[in-house]
Design an enzyme around this catalytic site. Sequence first.
Site, mmCIF file in Angstrom:
data_model
loop_
_atom_site.group_PDB
_atom_site.id
_atom_site.type_symbol
_atom_site.label_atom_id
_atom_site.label_comp_id
_atom_site.label_asym_id
_atom_site.label_seq_id
_atom_site.Cartn_x
_atom_site.Cartn_y
_atom_site.Cartn_z
ATOM 1 N N CYS B 82 -76.129 8.315 -13.103
ATOM 2 C CA CYS B 82 -75.545 9.193 -14.123
ATOM 3 C C CYS B 82 -76.035 10.626 -14.012
ATOM 4 O O CYS B 82 -75.546 11.512 -14.728
ATOM 5 C CB CYS B 82 -75.846 8.651 -15.511
ATOM 6 S SG CYS B 82 -75.134 7.007 -15.756
ATOM 7 N N HIS B 328 -69.188 10.419 -21.316
ATOM 8 C CA HIS B 328 -70.062 10.571 -20.145
ATOM 9 C C HIS B 328 -69.320 10.182 -18.870
ATOM 10 O O HIS B 328 -69.568 9.131 -18.285
ATOM 11 C CB HIS B 328 -71.310 9.712 -20.350
ATOM 12 C CG HIS B 328 -72.252 9.693 -19.201
ATOM 13 N ND1 HIS B 328 -72.432 10.757 -18.342
ATOM 14 C CD2 HIS B 328 -73.099 8.720 -18.755
ATOM 15 C CE1 HIS B 328 -73.326 10.432 -17.428
ATOM 16 N NE2 HIS B 328 -73.743 9.213 -17.652
#
Lengths: 380, 380
Positions: B82, B328
Amino acid sequence: MSIKDRVAVIGVGLTKFGEHFQWSADDMLVDACYAAFADAGIQPKDIKAAWVGTSRSGAAGVTLADPLKLYGIPITRVENYCASGMDAFRNACFAVAAGMYDIALACGVEKLKDTAARGLGSFGRHPLIGYGRTPPSVFALAATRYFYQFGIDKRALAKVAVKNHHNGAKHPKAHLRMEIDEERVLSAPMICSPLGLFDCCPTTDGSAAVIVARPEVAKSLGHPYTLVKGLGLAVETGEPFHKPGFDYVGFPATTKAANEAYAMAGITAKDIAFAEVHDCFTITELLDIEDLGFCPKGTAGQFVAEGKANLDGAVAINPSGGLKSFGHPIGATGCRMVSEVHNQLLGRAEGYQVKNPRFGLAHNLGGAGAVGSVAILGAA
Amino acid sequence: MSIKDRVAVIGVGLTKFGEHFQWSADDMLVDACYAAFADAGIQPKDIKAAWVGTSRSGAAGVTLADPLKLYGIPITRVENYCASGMDAFRNACFAVAAGMYDIALACGVEKLKDTAARGLGSFGRHPLIGYGRTPPSVFALAATRYFYQFGIDKRALAKVAVKNHHNGAKHPKAHLRMEIDEERVLSAPMICSPLGLFDCCPTTDGSAAVIVARPEVAKSLGHPYTLVKGLGLAVETGEPFHKPGFDYVGFPATTKAANEAYAMAGITAKDIAFAEVHDCFTITELLDIEDLGFCPKGTAGQFVAEGKANLDGAVAINPSGGLKSFGHPIGATGCRMVSEVHNQLLGRAEGYQVKNPRFGLAHNLGGAGAVGSVAILGAA
């Protein structure tokens, strides 16, 4: 500002390349990286940052952090198709040249023998098999066009295979360590016409590691080292064979990457003593030789036939035996090439040593010519 | 040598973040990058090299080259879970600081709405779901432990959600642009106890782009720009929750990355006016606030409750609305955060502007705390 002479290679390490069903990607990374640490005379704790190139054998920096227990430092995973390894090396060089880290690790790994088919299938639309084309079929198109345009045939390709296996037979880390003759190449089973079995590199597991450092640090360690003279990378479309104007007999990404690297090094192709080039197929080596500027377009077959690419030729091409002998564990190949160039420049390539080289070049191709990457090292 | 003040941010661009079934990853990259080109007052041809961060939405540099028709230049794909986006930015900064390129592009993208489940499934052993654990379940463990250790409960988490949605409601590019109150957070459906729906960031498509340049180039362009003051990245094990000694109430990778960035910038947490932090879950924001040094361990709930993380607080945390409002899209998030910090420092965050900030921080977390990445920008 150029980064010429601002980054040193201080150690390299390779696994034995081959069919390693008994080894995981983790095992191979440990093997290659610890060999590189030993070669550089450093400890794992001396590594201040790392870059790992892999296509299918890991995700994120933990690909390297977990097997090496190299925790708490920055580690970046770089992926650029088959040029992932050399791009990992390139980014490590930038960080060292920027002054961020004194010593950094670049490495690559791929486990192909037990996962290749699944891996390629999951590429989706992007690479070759996404449109129903496997790598041999794409490079076969290039060979067919090259034959038509320049009047050569399979015998010219066979000479590439014979040369590279001749070199690779002497390399202790090569996958295929055997001499072959033209007759064997020409009578081998057809994979995708006109490419037969020995026109294709094998499917292989392997890992390679390169330690880079600031030259002042390299000097202080008292070990032999080489210097990074030039780096180049160029990306074209992921589907070069679909691009209008593509002529099938050369890859612009290679030429652009080479020109960037030559310019940085302040040299030309004439100054290169030897080159590790991306011979995923024999035809690819002919295209590489021309794209890198070692001979005019259409003449690489003759260049090889006349022995100019031999160990004692004008420019030794693939003194290590190349992908033909080592196979192509995707993320590992770029770092393996840099390792070969480093060892040649230090006179450590026993049995396949080029005589007194000053500059050596490594060339890593990604996709079917989508990515070209070139690194030039020189004696310190 | 540090790279402090040797790299400028000269332009940023974001897609609208949201559910973009009508857009491909290519579409979003074009949208974000062209917005950044316009913001920087440059043309695509001015880009001399690029880095693209993506986890699942592309492979190799062609991920960017093809949609933008940005052919013939070096483009590297960076993947670090991420934190892929911020690591793309970091590597672009190194290359500019090394003197390789005058102007470079860092960007990130992810298409999650129509591929997330398949994508996570194919992670294999590496991340969370590989061991049968989804992200909510892992961060729920942290929340449960944190509650036990520091005597807070769900109401403390709810205040994070309320604050971030309050900020995000004013941001034109946010996915969820709505105010919520504590009652709504606390009565929302449970996802994984104690984390309810509004403790989790949404699943979102998006792309973000940042243009970096040598400061002399930035100056010559005559546009406003900011300077990179500090960069840090740290990688721990891919399975932090399995590591002996892991205490479940903080991520060492964040602290190490922050310390590296603070040291480079020559400042401490006290000098930071605002921070975009990785609030994938509300509990994560509390851990981030402590790991980044804004308040002592165990006190972040109180810090938020007292309004110290508000826009006019001691350190505004997620003035943009954070992942709670933006979602996200994995590769995009790090570049979006840098974009937010840049805009705040230039006073361009209309409606959610922090007052006269001098230093802003962006913090991108990868895996369940496996990768921590921090960037600090400052006014030029």
